[in-house]
Design a protein around this motif. Structure first.
Motif, PDB file in Angstrom:
ATOM      1  N   UNK A  61       0.837  -1.200   0.000  1.00  0.00           N
ATOM      2  CA  UNK A  61       0.000   0.000   0.000  1.00  0.00           C
ATOM      3  C   UNK A  61       0.874   1.252   0.000  1.00  0.00           C
ATOM      4  N   UNK A  62       1.926   1.242   0.814  1.00  0.00           N
ATOM      5  CA  UNK A  62       2.841   2.384   0.868  1.00  0.00           C
ATOM      6  C   UNK A  62       3.524   2.592  -0.484  1.00  0.00           C
ATOM      7  N   UNK A  63       3.933   1.509  -1.121  1.00  0.00           N
ATOM      8  CA  UNK A  63       4.568   1.616  -2.441  1.00  0.00           C
ATOM      9  C   UNK A  63       3.604   2.190  -3.471  1.00  0.00           C
ATOM     10  N   UNK A  64       2.333   1.730  -3.435  1.00  0.00           N
ATOM     11  CA  UNK A  64       1.342   2.262  -4.377  1.00  0.00           C
ATOM     12  C   UNK A  64       1.136   3.760  -4.152  1.00  0.00           C
ATOM     13  N   UNK A  66       3.231   5.878  -2.796  1.00  0.00           N
ATOM     14  CA  UNK A  66       4.447   6.580  -3.208  1.00  0.00           C
ATOM     15  C   UNK A  66       4.506   6.717  -4.725  1.00  0.00           C
ATOM     16  N   UNK A  67       4.138   5.645  -5.429  1.00  0.00           N
ATOM     17  CA  UNK A  67       4.145   5.695  -6.895  1.00  0.00           C
ATOM     18  C   UNK A  67       3.130   6.715  -7.397  1.00  0.00           C
ATOM     19  N   UNK A  68       1.942   6.760  -6.776  1.00  0.00           N
ATOM     20  CA  UNK A  68       0.934   7.730  -7.192  1.00  0.00           C
ATOM     21  C   UNK A  68       1.413   9.157  -6.927  1.00  0.00           C
ATOM     22  N   UNK A  69       2.038   9.380  -5.773  1.00  0.00           N
ATOM     23  CA  UNK A  69       2.568  10.714  -5.460  1.00  0.00           C
ATOM     24  C   UNK A  69       3.669  11.100  -6.441  1.00  0.00           C
ATOM     25  N   UNK A  70       4.539  10.161  -6.772  1.00  0.00           N
ATOM     26  CA  UNK A  70       5.620  10.446  -7.721  1.00  0.00           C
ATOM     27  C   UNK A  70       5.051  10.772  -9.098  1.00  0.00           C
ATOM     28  N   UNK A  71       4.016  10.025  -9.496  1.00  0.00           N
ATOM     29  CA  UNK A  71       3.400  10.275 -10.801  1.00  0.00           C
ATOM     30  C   UNK A  71       2.762  11.672 -10.828  1.00  0.00           C
ATOM     31  N   UNK A  72       2.067  12.033  -9.749  1.00  0.00           N
ATOM     32  CA  UNK A  72       1.432  13.357  -9.683  1.00  0.00           C
ATOM     33  C   UNK A  72       2.498  14.461  -9.702  1.00  0.00           C
ATOM     34  N   UNK A  73       3.587  14.256  -8.964  1.00  0.00           N
ATOM     35  CA  UNK A  73       4.665  15.237  -8.942  1.00  0.00           C
ATOM     36  C   UNK A  73       5.295  15.359 -10.318  1.00  0.00           C
TER      37      UNK A  73
END
Length: 137
Positions: A61-64, A66-73
């Motif tokens: 869940x944390x990885x997902x 983080x990936x979503x935050x990185x994609x948004x950034x």
């Protein structure tokens, strides 16, 4: 775990002594202890496995997230870079147009428009009045 009081434990020991007799009671107690240890070890291993699965799910869940935050950034930075690029292209076009107009006026033997001396940074910005002097270095 099962809650057995001291009196219940003593009553159980007396019944076991009567039923099994003094010869077989030590062997039965060792067997019962071994079975209890196996049950406890089995329960502990199941509990540990469940805890590992829960931790693995939390990590996923944390990885997902983080990936979503990185994609948004990444998308935000990309949009900012595109906007900056468009702004730079617009400024360079205005500079080129001003340069072309100045060169055309000089080639035609006339003085360039004084308003071209002060190039606005952005479209729509007011051009300063002609009576102001500008330091061009």
């Amino acid at each position: 775990m099962i809650d057995i009081s001291l009196t219940k434990l003593l009553l159980l020991a007396v019944v076991a002594l009567i039923v099994l007799g003094p010869e077989r009671l030590p062997h039965a107690a060792r067997t019962a202890g071994a079975l209890l240890r196996r049950m406890r070890n089995g329960w502990d291993s199941v509990r540990a496995e469940v805890e590992r699965e829960i931790q693995a799910e939390e990590i996923k869940r944390t990885l997902r997230e983080t990936a979503e935050n990185a994609r948004a950034t990444h998308e935000s930075v990309r949009d900012d870079v595109r906007a900056a690029g468009a702004e730079i292209r617009g400024a360079s076009e205005r500079i080129r147009d001003t340069f072309t107009e100045t060169q055309t006026a000089r080639a035609a033997g006339r003085e360039p428009d004084p308003a071209l001396d002060m190039l606005p940074l952005k479209r729509g910005e007011p051009v300063p009045p002609e009576n102001e002097t500008h330091d061009r270095t």
